[in-house]
Design a protein around this motif. Structure first.
Motif, PDB file in Angstrom:
ATOM      1  N   GLY A   1     -17.283  22.933 -28.196  1.00  0.00           N
ATOM      2  CA  GLY A   1     -16.845  22.651 -26.829  1.00  0.00           C
ATOM      3  C   GLY A   1     -15.633  23.501 -26.519  1.00  0.00           C
ATOM      4  O   GLY A   1     -14.780  23.689 -27.383  1.00  0.00           O
ATOM      5  N   PHE A   2     -15.561  24.033 -25.300  1.00  0.00           N
ATOM      6  CA  PHE A   2     -14.446  24.929 -24.998  1.00  0.00           C
ATOM      7  C   PHE A   2     -13.705  24.619 -23.703  1.00  0.00           C
ATOM      8  O   PHE A   2     -12.892  25.411 -23.229  1.00  0.00           O
ATOM      9  CB  PHE A   2     -14.885  26.395 -25.034  1.00  0.00           C
ATOM     10  N   ASP A   3     -13.978  23.434 -23.137  1.00  0.00           N
ATOM     11  CA  ASP A   3     -13.200  22.933 -21.997  1.00  0.00           C
ATOM     12  C   ASP A   3     -13.485  21.432 -21.934  1.00  0.00           C
ATOM     13  O   ASP A   3     -14.237  20.915 -22.763  1.00  0.00           O
ATOM     14  CB  ASP A   3     -13.561  23.655 -20.691  1.00  0.00           C
ATOM     15  N   ARG A   4     -12.909  20.728 -20.961  1.00  0.00           N
ATOM     16  CA  ARG A   4     -13.080  19.260 -20.964  1.00  0.00           C
ATOM     17  C   ARG A   4     -14.543  18.821 -20.898  1.00  0.00           C
ATOM     18  O   ARG A   4     -14.980  18.029 -21.738  1.00  0.00           O
ATOM     19  CB  ARG A   4     -12.260  18.636 -19.840  1.00  0.00           C
ATOM     20  N   PRO A   5     -15.339  19.294 -19.924  1.00  0.00           N
ATOM     21  CA  PRO A   5     -16.726  18.799 -19.856  1.00  0.00           C
ATOM     22  C   PRO A   5     -17.547  19.119 -21.106  1.00  0.00           C
ATOM     23  O   PRO A   5     -18.297  18.265 -21.593  1.00  0.00           O
ATOM     24  CB  PRO A   5     -17.318  19.511 -18.627  1.00  0.00           C
ATOM     25  N   THR A   6     -17.415  20.335 -21.649  1.00  0.00           N
ATOM     26  CA  THR A   6     -18.253  20.686 -22.806  1.00  0.00           C
ATOM     27  C   THR A   6     -17.782  19.968 -24.076  1.00  0.00           C
ATOM     28  O   THR A   6     -18.585  19.686 -24.963  1.00  0.00           O
ATOM     29  CB  THR A   6     -18.303  22.217 -23.047  1.00  0.00           C
ATOM     30  N   ILE A   7     -16.498  19.655 -24.171  1.00  0.00           N
ATOM     31  CA  ILE A   7     -16.007  18.899 -25.329  1.00  0.00           C
ATOM     32  C   ILE A   7     -16.502  17.455 -25.253  1.00  0.00           C
ATOM     33  O   ILE A   7     -16.992  16.898 -26.248  1.00  0.00           O
ATOM     34  CB  ILE A   7     -14.463  18.948 -25.409  1.00  0.00           C
ATOM     35  N   GLU A   8     -16.425  16.864 -24.069  1.00  0.00           N
ATOM     36  CA  GLU A   8     -16.905  15.476 -23.919  1.00  0.00           C
ATOM     37  C   GLU A   8     -18.382  15.372 -24.266  1.00  0.00           C
ATOM     38  O   GLU A   8     -18.814  14.470 -24.979  1.00  0.00           O
ATOM     39  CB  GLU A   8     -16.619  14.975 -22.498  1.00  0.00           C
ATOM     40  N   ARG A   9     -19.150  16.343 -23.794  1.00  0.00           N
ATOM     41  CA  ARG A   9     -20.595  16.358 -24.070  1.00  0.00           C
ATOM     42  C   ARG A   9     -20.858  16.607 -25.571  1.00  0.00           C
ATOM     43  O   ARG A   9     -21.747  15.994 -26.159  1.00  0.00           O
ATOM     44  CB  ARG A   9     -21.252  17.441 -23.207  1.00  0.00           C
TER      45      ARG A   9
ATOM     46  N   VAL B   1     -11.353  32.791 -21.751  1.00  0.00           N
ATOM     47  CA  VAL B   1     -11.693  33.149 -20.364  1.00  0.00           C
ATOM     48  C   VAL B   1     -11.050  32.153 -19.384  1.00  0.00           C
ATOM     49  O   VAL B   1     -10.630  32.524 -18.292  1.00  0.00           O
ATOM     50  CB  VAL B   1     -13.234  33.218 -20.178  1.00  0.00           C
ATOM     51  N   ASP B   2     -10.952  30.888 -19.819  1.00  0.00           N
ATOM     52  CA  ASP B   2     -10.373  29.841 -18.960  1.00  0.00           C
ATOM     53  C   ASP B   2      -8.925  29.507 -19.328  1.00  0.00           C
ATOM     54  O   ASP B   2      -8.411  28.458 -18.929  1.00  0.00           O
ATOM     55  CB  ASP B   2     -11.206  28.551 -19.059  1.00  0.00           C
ATOM     56  N   ALA B   3      -8.278  30.375 -20.092  1.00  0.00           N
ATOM     57  CA  ALA B   3      -6.913  30.093 -20.559  1.00  0.00           C
ATOM     58  C   ALA B   3      -5.987  29.735 -19.400  1.00  0.00           C
ATOM     59  O   ALA B   3      -5.119  28.871 -19.523  1.00  0.00           O
ATOM     60  CB  ALA B   3      -6.368  31.299 -21.322  1.00  0.00           C
ATOM     61  N   ILE B   4      -6.197  30.380 -18.267  1.00  0.00           N
ATOM     62  CA  ILE B   4      -5.348  30.177 -17.085  1.00  0.00           C
ATOM     63  C   ILE B   4      -5.331  28.711 -16.630  1.00  0.00           C
ATOM     64  O   ILE B   4      -4.362  28.243 -16.049  1.00  0.00           O
ATOM     65  CB  ILE B   4      -5.811  31.127 -15.931  1.00  0.00           C
ATOM     66  N   ASP B   5      -6.420  27.983 -16.933  1.00  0.00           N
ATOM     67  CA  ASP B   5      -6.522  26.578 -16.492  1.00  0.00           C
ATOM     68  C   ASP B   5      -5.890  25.589 -17.466  1.00  0.00           C
ATOM     69  O   ASP B   5      -5.790  24.408 -17.155  1.00  0.00           O
ATOM     70  CB  ASP B   5      -8.001  26.173 -16.340  1.00  0.00           C
ATOM     71  N   MET B   6      -5.529  26.027 -18.670  1.00  0.00           N
ATOM     72  CA  MET B   6      -5.052  25.055 -19.650  1.00  0.00           C
ATOM     73  C   MET B   6      -3.622  24.613 -19.366  1.00  0.00           C
ATOM     74  O   MET B   6      -2.706  25.424 -19.325  1.00  0.00           O
ATOM     75  CB  MET B   6      -5.156  25.565 -21.088  1.00  0.00           C
ATOM     76  N   GLN B   7      -3.465  23.311 -19.198  1.00  0.00           N
ATOM     77  CA  GLN B   7      -2.149  22.723 -18.954  1.00  0.00           C
ATOM     78  C   GLN B   7      -1.629  22.115 -20.260  1.00  0.00           C
ATOM     79  O   GLN B   7      -2.395  21.913 -21.198  1.00  0.00           O
ATOM     80  CB  GLN B   7      -2.256  21.603 -17.905  1.00  0.00           C
ATOM     81  N   GLU B   8      -0.349  21.802 -20.268  1.00  0.00           N
ATOM     82  CA  GLU B   8       0.263  21.186 -21.443  1.00  0.00           C
ATOM     83  C   GLU B   8      -0.489  19.916 -21.843  1.00  0.00           C
ATOM     84  O   GLU B   8      -0.712  19.648 -23.021  1.00  0.00           O
ATOM     85  CB  GLU B   8       1.740  20.882 -21.138  1.00  0.00           C
TER      86      GLU B   8
END
Ligand SMILES: [Zn+2]
Ligand SMILES: [Zn+2]
Length: 255
Positions: A37-45, A65-72
């Motif tokens: 999983g590499f973001d919230r939806p894919t990790i949850e799945r 690719v989505d690094a810009i979206d990662m928050q603390e």
């Protein structure tokens, strides 16, 4: 018995026929998988899936690719989900200079943070590298990633780069491209990397091996990758399957 060390059966492309996909994998001898999983939806799945199937594990990370979206708070959440008993690695993480969705500096920062989280949790890391080999190696060295080691996933570099990664406690994982007729580098890497440091993966639904190139990939096809390695190494499929599965169990800490 085969181990697909990197698959995305958590992708929407498997929403309709996951059960049949898992059955075909079993029939092909693929007994173990790591769902990445590499973001919230894919990790949850991914976590939903690993709770349903035996011998199916998860890796959790934040894609470059989505690094810009990662928050603390996402990093805090990653640490929480990594405590799940079937999470065996952190990633995929790394650098991707092919798409310019996230600036390089942001990607590097997010990569470094995840390496440090892995060291804190003592989990191996799964590295995604696209057109960024030099910076990846530099960061792995600077952050002393060899303390946890891990996997260079879908490795497409030279044998020289492979050896640098081996020296840093990383395994080399080969996927569909090793089966492509004109894929010189992955074939050389398959020949040169010692058998006790090689892994196989699909990265499905992407990168389907020959003769399914361009179609949807799935875990059953990891057998085609193992067959190609067997041919290149002059070994039987059984020998490659046995050794790569043993390697995967070792890196992920699965008995
Ligand atoms: Zn990747
Ligand atoms: Zn992937």
């Amino acid at each position: 018995m085969l181990f697909d060390t990197h698959c995305h059966v958590n992708d929407d492309q498997f929403a309709e026929d996951l059960e049949a996909t898992m059955e075909r994998a079993g029939t092909a001898g693929v007994q173990y998988m790591v769902v990445v999983g590499f973001d919230r939806p894919t990790i949850e799945r991914a976590l939903e899936i690993v709770e349903r199937y035996d011998h199916v594990y998860a890796s959790v990370g934040w894609h470059p690719v989505d690094a810009i979206d990662m928050q603390e708070e996402d990093l805090v959440w990653l640490e929480e989900v990594a405590a799940h008993p079937k999470v065996v690695a952190l990633g995929e993480m790394g650098l991707d200079y092919h798409w310019d969705q996230s600036p390089k500096e942001v990607q590097k920062e997010v990569f470094r943070k995840q390496i440090n989280l892995a060291k804190k949790l003592n989990l191996p890391i799964i590295i995604h590298n696209r057109e960024a080999t030099e910076d990846i190696i530099t960061i792995l060295k600077e952050e002393q990633a060899e303390q946890v080691g891990g996997i260079m996933h879908c490795f497409s570099g030279s044998p020289e780069t492979a050896h640098e990664c081996l020296a840093m406690n990383f395994y080399i994982s080969l996927g569909g491209p090793v089966t492509f007729k004109n894929a010189k580098k992955p074939k050389e890497v398959a020949v040169q990397v010692p058998m006790d440091r090689l892994l196989v993966e699909t990265d499905c639904p992407y990168l389907a091996p020959h003769p399914y190139r361009g179609k949807r990939n799935e875990p059953a096809y990891v057998k085609l990758v193992a067959e190609q390695i067997a041919e290149l190494k002059g070994l039987s499929l059984q020998e490659v399957a046995q050794q790569t599965t043993a390697n995967a169990k070792k890196v992920f800490g699965i008995d």
